[in-house]
Design a protein around this motif. Sequence first.
Motif, mmCIF file in Angstrom:
data_model
loop_
_atom_site.group_PDB
_atom_site.id
_atom_site.type_symbol
_atom_site.label_atom_id
_atom_site.label_comp_id
_atom_site.label_asym_id
_atom_site.label_seq_id
_atom_site.Cartn_x
_atom_site.Cartn_y
_atom_site.Cartn_z
ATOM 1 N N LEU A 147 0.727 -1.112 0.032
ATOM 2 C CA LEU A 147 0.054 0.005 0.120
ATOM 3 C C LEU A 147 0.990 1.142 -0.102
ATOM 4 O O LEU A 147 0.527 2.081 -0.628
ATOM 5 C CB LEU A 147 -0.757 0.082 1.142
ATOM 6 N N VAL A 151 0.331 4.066 -2.699
ATOM 7 C CA VAL A 151 -0.009 5.687 -2.202
ATOM 8 C C VAL A 151 1.140 6.500 -2.519
ATOM 9 O O VAL A 151 0.939 7.924 -3.090
ATOM 10 C CB VAL A 151 -0.292 5.547 -0.817
ATOM 11 N N ARG A 152 2.299 6.358 -2.248
ATOM 12 C CA ARG A 152 3.572 7.198 -2.563
ATOM 13 C C ARG A 152 3.416 7.591 -4.148
ATOM 14 O O ARG A 152 3.747 8.700 -4.353
ATOM 15 C CB ARG A 152 4.526 6.556 -1.893
ATOM 16 N N TRP A 154 1.298 7.388 -6.387
ATOM 17 C CA TRP A 154 0.035 8.181 -6.566
ATOM 18 C C TRP A 154 0.169 9.598 -6.172
ATOM 19 O O TRP A 154 -0.179 10.584 -6.663
ATOM 20 C CB TRP A 154 -1.273 7.420 -6.067
ATOM 21 N N GLY A 155 0.843 9.695 -4.852
ATOM 22 C CA GLY A 155 0.698 10.932 -4.395
ATOM 23 C C GLY A 155 1.843 11.880 -5.101
ATOM 24 O O GLY A 155 1.604 13.219 -5.202
ATOM 25 N N LEU A 179 -3.111 11.853 0.361
ATOM 26 C CA LEU A 179 -2.141 10.775 0.085
ATOM 27 C C LEU A 179 -0.599 11.047 0.701
ATOM 28 O O LEU A 179 0.070 10.013 1.062
ATOM 29 C CB LEU A 179 -2.033 10.687 -1.503
ATOM 30 N N ALA A 182 -1.139 9.701 4.371
ATOM 31 C CA ALA A 182 -1.398 8.171 4.357
ATOM 32 C C ALA A 182 -0.009 7.612 3.651
ATOM 33 O O ALA A 182 0.369 6.519 4.526
ATOM 34 C CB ALA A 182 -2.355 7.706 3.437
ATOM 35 N N GLY A 183 0.901 8.046 3.031
ATOM 36 C CA GLY A 183 2.215 7.727 2.804
ATOM 37 C C GLY A 183 2.984 7.414 3.848
ATOM 38 O O GLY A 183 3.686 6.608 4.153
#
Length: 214
Positions: A147, A151-152, A154-155, A179, A182-183
Amino acid sequence: MAKTPAQRIKKHGAKAAVPQHHLPPVINPGTDRSPAKAQNNASLIVIAGVVASLFLFWYVHLLTLNQLTQLSGGLAMPDSLVGGFGTGYAAQLRRALDADARGQLNYVHKTAGTLFPLIFAFTWLLLIGTNVAKKALRWALWALPLLFVVVRLWGNVTIDSMIAAVNLDAGQVALASGLTVAGWVLFVASLIAGGAAVFLGRRASKEAAGPPVV
C-alpha cells in the motif's frame, strides 16, 4: 596389440572380459543449496536493500526536497509535510515556484522519488517473507509496504498535477494532502511491521534450535 572388445568376444565367447566404461557423474554445484545458504543469500539482499532505502530516503527528503525550499521562499515541499496541507499552502507554493523549480520537483518525483518506494517495498516484502512463516500474518504484513508504494507513487503524480494545474482545485489539494499523510503513516507502519517480522523470525529460530544444553 590390444584386442578390441568384439575380438575378445569372438575368441572367448561369453567368458570374455570386456572392460566397462563409465561416464563420470554430472556434477552441478549450483543445485547443492542448503536452506541455510538460501537464507544467507536472502539476508544479503535485504541488507543491500536497507542500505539503498536509507540512502534514497536521505537523498529525497533530507537533501533534495530540503534544497528546493531555496526556490520556494522557504516553503517546505508537499512531500515533507507529515500532517498534510491545505488550499492556502498550495496556492502560496504555486506562486513561489517558477517553471524551473516545478520542473525540478517533477524530476525528483520521477527519479529518486520513484526508486525509493519501489526499493523500500521490495526490501520489506523480502524481509517479511523470510521471517514470517504463517501465511495469513505474512500477507497482512505485506499489505503495508504494498500500500505504501501505491500511495506514494500516486501522491507524486497528484502533487505534480496540483502544482502544474492552471486553476487550483480544492479537491485535488485534499487528495494530494491525504495521500501525503497516508504515505507517511504507511511508511512508519511498514517499519514497525519489518521490526515485528525480524522479532518473529528470531523467536522461531530459537524455538527450532531447542533449549540450551546444560
